[in-house]
Design an enzyme around this catalytic site. Structure first.
Site, short mmCIF file in Angstrom:
data_model
loop_
_atom_site.label_atom_id
_atom_site.label_comp_id
_atom_site.label_asym_id
_atom_site.label_seq_id
_atom_site.Cartn_x
_atom_site.Cartn_y
_atom_site.Cartn_z
N SER A 198 30.09 47.32 46.26
CA SER A 198 31.30 47.94 45.75
C SER A 198 31.53 49.31 46.41
CB SER A 198 31.24 48.04 44.23
OG SER A 198 32.48 48.40 43.68
N ASP A 294 38.43 39.07 45.37
CA ASP A 294 37.52 40.04 44.74
C ASP A 294 38.02 40.42 43.35
OD1 ASP A 294 35.29 42.28 45.51
OD2 ASP A 294 36.86 43.10 44.22
N HIS A 360 32.68 39.84 42.29
CA HIS A 360 32.57 41.17 42.87
C HIS A 360 31.08 41.52 42.95
CE1 HIS A 360 33.80 45.20 44.00
NE2 HIS A 360 33.05 45.73 43.05
#
Length: 401
Positions: A198, A294, A360
């Protein structure tokens, strides 16, 4: 209690091995050193043992001004490699979004992503951090360090706001932790991989060449961004929600002179916080692991609440239950991602795996990293694809499902 019993029983087995054989092998010695302390142990999770690793604080970082938002020292979780992996290292940069205003950063400094005094410990090591060969065949016995995220700008800032009592020292934190790890043996690395998830995935791109510069040319150094390829995309209202957030991050933390000059010499600083505008300039081999759908980007960039006041996109953005027109919009986002990677993918040194799961962060999860958990359309599991790229078992490693 189960964790302690597991740790004690494992230590006992090693002691019995010493009594029986008179000495320990190199692999046994390293494993014993890992598990005989209190900083590393295993816990039981649904019948399976999960590696747990405690927090190490870099006390010397304070003197270098390498501190979290609240001024506390940074930290990391280190698991020692052994056997054939004793001189190989994975550095994982933790994610956790960003703060894009003084008020936001002040709130953040009172949390685990703004202060080391509030960081939970120990943490689980799964996926690419797992120490099980069956789950993580290429990297299971490597040294692994998770660097905690507490600066709010993807390890990029180097300024302060004295009035607000905020320290924006992300780049100093990165360098201070690397210095500490180099002193603990990373300077002898034969192979090294900088990864991140991330906002940590964005950081692994921004800090990739800095990481590579720590090692001699004889060390194989590569980087991987997991769920860090954030697009400068138009949301469902026609605005650019993520660009607005990134502009806040850049201006709040004064990143204008901290971003790659190869980008800022022709684009505005906010544009240079987007991976699509900087990946071409990264000299070190880089792997992009991302979902074309995502989940974080769909919820926060494509269909955030500010762009969807009626809530008509809620089911699509929160659980990927989308109608035909919404899926068409999502497919446009997917194509934009693939288009943004075209030039990058032409380089043989780079690799990518763009999947189509609503997910994600993929590399630190057992359910997505484990080779046996690939889904239809994914010809190889993620762990195998990343290994093929890192160890150059295939000439070109560029997959989209």
């Amino acid at each position: 209690m189960n964790a302690l019993l597991w740790s004690w029983s494992l230590t006992g087995l090693f002691l019995l091995s010493i009594l029986a054989n008179g000495e320990m092998s190199n692999d046994e010695t390293e494993l014993f050193n890992n598990f005989s302390g209190t900083n590393v142990f295993q816990k039981q999770d649904d019948g399976a043992a999960v590696l747990m690793v405690g927090l190490t604080l870099v006390q010397t970082a304070a003197a270098e001004g390498a501190v979290c938002l609240d001024g506390s020292v940074p930290g990391y979780h280190l698991y020692r490699g052994y056997g054939s992996g004793a001189n190989n290292w994975i550095i994982q940069l933790q994610g956790g979004a960003w703060c894009d205003s003084i008020e936001d950063c002040q709130n953040r400094k009172r949390s685990r992503v703004g202060s080391s005094t509030l960081m939970e410990t120990p943490i689980e090591f799964k996926g690419i951090l797992s120490n099980k060969a069956a789950e993580n065949p290429d990297f299971y016995n490597w040294n692994k360090a998770v660097v905690r995220y507490c600066d709010g700008a993807s390890f990029s800032g180097d300024s302060e706001n004295k009035t607000a009592q905020l320290q924006f020292r992300g780049k100093r934190i990165f360098l201070a932790v690397m210095e500490d790890l180099m002193a603990k043996g990373m300077c002898h690395a034969k192979q090294a991989l900088l990864s991140g998830c991330s906002s940590g995935g964005l950081a692994s791109i921004l800090r990739c060449d800095d990481f590579s510069s720590l090692f001699p040319p004889t060390t194989k150094v590569k980087c991987m961004s997991d769920a860090g390829f954030f697009l400068d995309a138009v949301d469902i209202s026609g605005a650019r929600s993520l660009r607005r957030m990134y502009s806040g991050v850049v201006n709040t933390q004064g990143l204008q002179n901290m971003l790659p000059s190869t980008c800022t010499n022709h684009l505005d600083p906010t544009s240079c916080f987007f991976p699509q505008n900087i990946i071409i300039q990264v000299k070190t081999p880089l792997f992009i692991l991302n979902s074309a759908f995502d989940s974080w980007q769909i919820e926060n960039s494509i269909a955030p609440p500010s762009a969807d006041p009626s809530g008509s996109w809620h089911n699509c953005s929160s659980s990927f239950t989308c109608n035909a027109s919404q899926m068409q919009f999502m497919e446009g986002f997917r194509m934009s991602m693939l288009d943004a990677l075209k030039t990058f993918s032409m380089s043989n040194k780079n690799g990518m795996f763009i999947i189509s799961r609503w997910a994600h962060c993929l590399a630190q999860r057992k359910d997505t990293w484990f080779p046996g958990n690939s889904q239809p359309g994914e010809d190889k599991g993620i762990a195998v694809v990343v290994g093929d790229w890192y160890f150059e078992r295939a000439k070109k490693v560029k997959f989209t499902d």
